[in-house]
Motif scaffolding. Sequence first.
Motif, PDB file in Angstrom:
ATOM      1  N   LEU A  55     -50.930   2.506 -65.240  1.00 12.21           N
ATOM      2  CA  LEU A  55     -49.874   1.508 -65.093  1.00 12.21           C
ATOM      3  C   LEU A  55     -48.649   1.924 -65.898  1.00 12.21           C
ATOM      4  O   LEU A  55     -48.740   2.244 -67.083  1.00 12.21           O
ATOM      5  CB  LEU A  55     -50.389   0.145 -65.546  1.00 12.21           C
ATOM      6  CG  LEU A  55     -51.655  -0.308 -64.794  1.00 12.21           C
ATOM      7  CD1 LEU A  55     -52.164  -1.618 -65.358  1.00 12.21           C
ATOM      8  CD2 LEU A  55     -51.377  -0.426 -63.299  1.00 12.21           C
ATOM      9  N   THR A  56     -47.510   1.897 -65.233  1.00 14.14           N
ATOM     10  CA  THR A  56     -46.312   2.530 -65.774  1.00 14.14           C
ATOM     11  C   THR A  56     -45.197   1.550 -66.099  1.00 14.14           C
ATOM     12  O   THR A  56     -45.201   0.385 -65.697  1.00 14.14           O
ATOM     13  CB  THR A  56     -45.764   3.568 -64.783  1.00 14.14           C
ATOM     14  OG1 THR A  56     -45.145   2.886 -63.681  1.00 14.14           O
ATOM     15  CG2 THR A  56     -46.860   4.486 -64.271  1.00 14.14           C
ATOM     16  N   SER A  57     -44.222   2.101 -66.801  1.00 14.77           N
ATOM     17  CA  SER A  57     -42.955   1.416 -67.048  1.00 14.77           C
ATOM     18  C   SER A  57     -42.192   1.243 -65.740  1.00 14.77           C
ATOM     19  O   SER A  57     -42.497   1.897 -64.735  1.00 14.77           O
ATOM     20  CB  SER A  57     -42.123   2.245 -68.027  1.00 14.77           C
ATOM     21  OG  SER A  57     -41.931   3.555 -67.522  1.00 14.77           O
ATOM     22  N   PRO A  58     -41.198   0.351 -65.717  1.00 18.37           N
ATOM     23  CA  PRO A  58     -40.444   0.136 -64.478  1.00 18.37           C
ATOM     24  C   PRO A  58     -39.812   1.404 -63.904  1.00 18.37           C
ATOM     25  O   PRO A  58     -39.707   1.539 -62.686  1.00 18.37           O
ATOM     26  CB  PRO A  58     -39.376  -0.882 -64.894  1.00 18.37           C
ATOM     27  CG  PRO A  58     -40.009  -1.642 -66.003  1.00 18.37           C
ATOM     28  CD  PRO A  58     -40.818  -0.638 -66.762  1.00 18.37           C
ATOM     29  N   ASP A  59     -39.420   2.342 -64.764  1.00 21.23           N
ATOM     30  CA  ASP A  59     -38.816   3.569 -64.246  1.00 21.23           C
ATOM     31  C   ASP A  59     -39.847   4.651 -63.938  1.00 21.23           C
ATOM     32  O   ASP A  59     -39.502   5.746 -63.492  1.00 21.23           O
ATOM     33  CB  ASP A  59     -37.771   4.113 -65.223  1.00 21.23           C
ATOM     34  CG  ASP A  59     -38.371   4.517 -66.571  1.00 21.23           C
ATOM     35  OD1 ASP A  59     -39.606   4.469 -66.735  1.00 21.23           O
ATOM     36  OD2 ASP A  59     -37.579   4.874 -67.470  1.00 21.23           O
ATOM     37  N   GLY A  60     -41.121   4.350 -64.153  1.00 22.36           N
ATOM     38  CA  GLY A  60     -42.192   5.267 -63.799  1.00 22.36           C
ATOM     39  C   GLY A  60     -42.385   6.434 -64.740  1.00 22.36           C
ATOM     40  O   GLY A  60     -43.208   7.317 -64.466  1.00 22.36           O
ATOM     41  N   THR A  61     -41.702   6.457 -65.874  1.00 21.49           N
ATOM     42  CA  THR A  61     -41.786   7.627 -66.753  1.00 21.49           C
ATOM     43  C   THR A  61     -42.897   7.533 -67.785  1.00 21.49           C
ATOM     44  O   THR A  61     -43.354   8.557 -68.290  1.00 21.49           O
ATOM     45  CB  THR A  61     -40.456   7.856 -67.493  1.00 21.49           C
ATOM     46  OG1 THR A  61     -40.179   6.715 -68.330  1.00 21.49           O
ATOM     47  CG2 THR A  61     -39.322   8.067 -66.504  1.00 21.49           C
ATOM     48  N   GLU A  62     -43.318   6.322 -68.127  1.00 25.04           N
ATOM     49  CA  GLU A  62     -44.319   6.143 -69.183  1.00 25.04           C
ATOM     50  C   GLU A  62     -45.569   5.469 -68.640  1.00 25.04           C
ATOM     51  O   GLU A  62     -45.491   4.591 -67.762  1.00 25.04           O
ATOM     52  CB  GLU A  62     -43.782   5.258 -70.303  1.00 25.04           C
ATOM     53  CG  GLU A  62     -42.750   5.877 -71.178  1.00 25.04           C
ATOM     54  CD  GLU A  62     -42.385   4.954 -72.332  1.00 25.04           C
ATOM     55  OE1 GLU A  62     -43.310   4.369 -72.945  1.00 25.04           O
ATOM     56  OE2 GLU A  62     -41.189   4.800 -72.613  1.00 25.04           O
ATOM     57  N   ILE A  63     -46.711   5.844 -69.196  1.00 28.51           N
ATOM     58  CA  ILE A  63     -47.974   5.159 -68.919  1.00 28.51           C
ATOM     59  C   ILE A  63     -48.243   4.195 -70.069  1.00 28.51           C
ATOM     60  O   ILE A  63     -48.287   4.606 -71.231  1.00 28.51           O
ATOM     61  CB  ILE A  63     -49.128   6.165 -68.780  1.00 28.51           C
ATOM     62  CG1 ILE A  63     -48.866   7.131 -67.616  1.00 28.51           C
ATOM     63  CG2 ILE A  63     -50.454   5.440 -68.585  1.00 28.51           C
ATOM     64  CD1 ILE A  63     -49.818   8.313 -67.588  1.00 28.51           C
ATOM     65  N   TYR A  64     -48.424   2.923 -69.737  1.00 28.44           N
ATOM     66  CA  TYR A  64     -48.700   1.915 -70.753  1.00 28.44           C
ATOM     67  C   TYR A  64     -50.204   1.726 -70.991  1.00 28.44           C
ATOM     68  O   TYR A  64     -50.650   1.485 -72.104  1.00 28.44           O
ATOM     69  CB  TYR A  64     -48.120   0.561 -70.336  1.00 28.44           C
ATOM     70  CG  TYR A  64     -46.614   0.476 -70.329  1.00 28.44           C
ATOM     71  CD1 TYR A  64     -45.812   1.344 -71.078  1.00 28.44           C
ATOM     72  CD2 TYR A  64     -45.982  -0.510 -69.574  1.00 28.44           C
ATOM     73  CE1 TYR A  64     -44.427   1.231 -71.061  1.00 28.44           C
ATOM     74  CE2 TYR A  64     -44.599  -0.631 -69.562  1.00 28.44           C
ATOM     75  CZ  TYR A  64     -43.822   0.236 -70.306  1.00 28.44           C
ATOM     76  OH  TYR A  64     -42.454   0.111 -70.297  1.00 28.44           O
ATOM     77  N   GLU A  65     -50.971   1.781 -69.910  1.00 30.12           N
ATOM     78  CA  GLU A  65     -52.418   1.534 -69.957  1.00 30.12           C
ATOM     79  C   GLU A  65     -52.970   1.874 -68.580  1.00 30.12           C
ATOM     80  O   GLU A  65     -52.225   2.258 -67.676  1.00 30.12           O
ATOM     81  CB  GLU A  65     -52.715   0.071 -70.307  1.00 30.12           C
ATOM     82  CG  GLU A  65     -52.157  -0.925 -69.290  1.00 30.12           C
ATOM     83  CD  GLU A  65     -52.405  -2.380 -69.658  1.00 30.12           C
ATOM     84  OE1 GLU A  65     -53.385  -2.668 -70.384  1.00 30.12           O
ATOM     85  OE2 GLU A  65     -51.624  -3.244 -69.202  1.00 30.12           O
ATOM     86  N   ALA A  66     -54.274   1.763 -68.419  1.00 31.50           N
ATOM     87  CA  ALA A  66     -54.891   1.836 -67.095  1.00 31.50           C
ATOM     88  C   ALA A  66     -55.314   0.441 -66.676  1.00 31.50           C
ATOM     89  O   ALA A  66     -55.314  -0.491 -67.480  1.00 31.50           O
ATOM     90  CB  ALA A  66     -56.083   2.790 -67.116  1.00 31.50           C
ATOM     91  N   SER A  67     -55.677   0.299 -65.420  1.00 27.25           N
ATOM     92  CA  SER A  67     -55.974  -1.035 -64.891  1.00 27.25           C
ATOM     93  C   SER A  67     -57.196  -1.661 -65.532  1.00 27.25           C
ATOM     94  O   SER A  67     -57.337  -2.888 -65.532  1.00 27.25           O
ATOM     95  CB  SER A  67     -56.155  -0.970 -63.375  1.00 27.25           C
ATOM     96  OG  SER A  67     -57.153  -0.012 -63.040  1.00 27.25           O
ATOM     97  N   VAL A  68     -58.109  -0.846 -66.091  1.00 30.23           N
ATOM     98  CA  VAL A  68     -59.306  -1.390 -66.735  1.00 30.23           C
ATOM     99  C   VAL A  68     -59.563  -0.727 -68.089  1.00 30.23           C
ATOM    100  O   VAL A  68     -60.687  -0.754 -68.590  1.00 30.23           O
ATOM    101  CB  VAL A  68     -60.554  -1.245 -65.834  1.00 30.23           C
ATOM    102  CG1 VAL A  68     -60.444  -2.118 -64.599  1.00 30.23           C
ATOM    103  CG2 VAL A  68     -60.800   0.214 -65.441  1.00 30.23           C
ATOM    104  N   ALA A  69     -58.546  -0.147 -68.690  1.00 29.95           N
ATOM    105  CA  ALA A  69     -58.754   0.575 -69.945  1.00 29.95           C
ATOM    106  C   ALA A  69     -57.427   0.796 -70.647  1.00 29.95           C
ATOM    107  O   ALA A  69     -56.356   0.711 -70.043  1.00 29.95           O
ATOM    108  CB  ALA A  69     -59.421   1.932 -69.676  1.00 29.95           C
TER     109      ALA A  69
END
Length: 210
Positions: A109-123
């Motif tokens: 799961l990413t930031s609005p601009d798609g450059t960063e990963i914040y987390e995964a959907s279950v982790a």
Amino acid sequence: MERYTLLLTTEDGVVLYDYHRRRLNPGGMAEADGAFARFARQAAPGVWAVWLDGAGAVRAELRVGSRLRDGMPTRLALSPVADGAGPLPKPASPCPYDAVRTDGVATLLTSPDGTEIYEASVAAVLGWDGRWIVCVPAGRPRVWSTAEQAVREHLAVVEAPILTASAAPLLLVNAVKGTSVIADPARAEYPPDVRAGIERLFVSLTALPG
């Protein structure tokens, strides 16, 4: 406000017991801590969904296991909480995360601009910079992860954005599966010894209340 967590119990107790207690009862209400302790002492080994209501009462349901496994393919999706700030209470289903979960796939799961990963959907996600475990910056919107918080408090970490366009290793962590490596040929292997150290940490933080 009703709080929720998903946890694993073993013969030795609740994996990351204290972190689940903190997730369920961030205010430290004595009645709530007592109710969770009673559940922990009585629960059979397995995966449990646990809710704590505003009055300090616990209810729990046995679940089949974690969605997470080693070698999952990945996909990117906009974080459903991208407009938030900082760690958020873990939501029970139905919730915004349902729309970004796909069986057998680790959705990053990413930031609005798609450059960063914040987390995964279950982790939660952890990086590696060649020397340190990398945690996403504290202010990024994501679920407050028991596994991530344990790593932050007990192991040597740095905070830095985890970038989508990167070959750096990536590890997924949650309280039920522990650690999980993804199938992404563009990324380097997560160091096995570092991963093993995280797994040992989770075992060491498995406990039953006195």
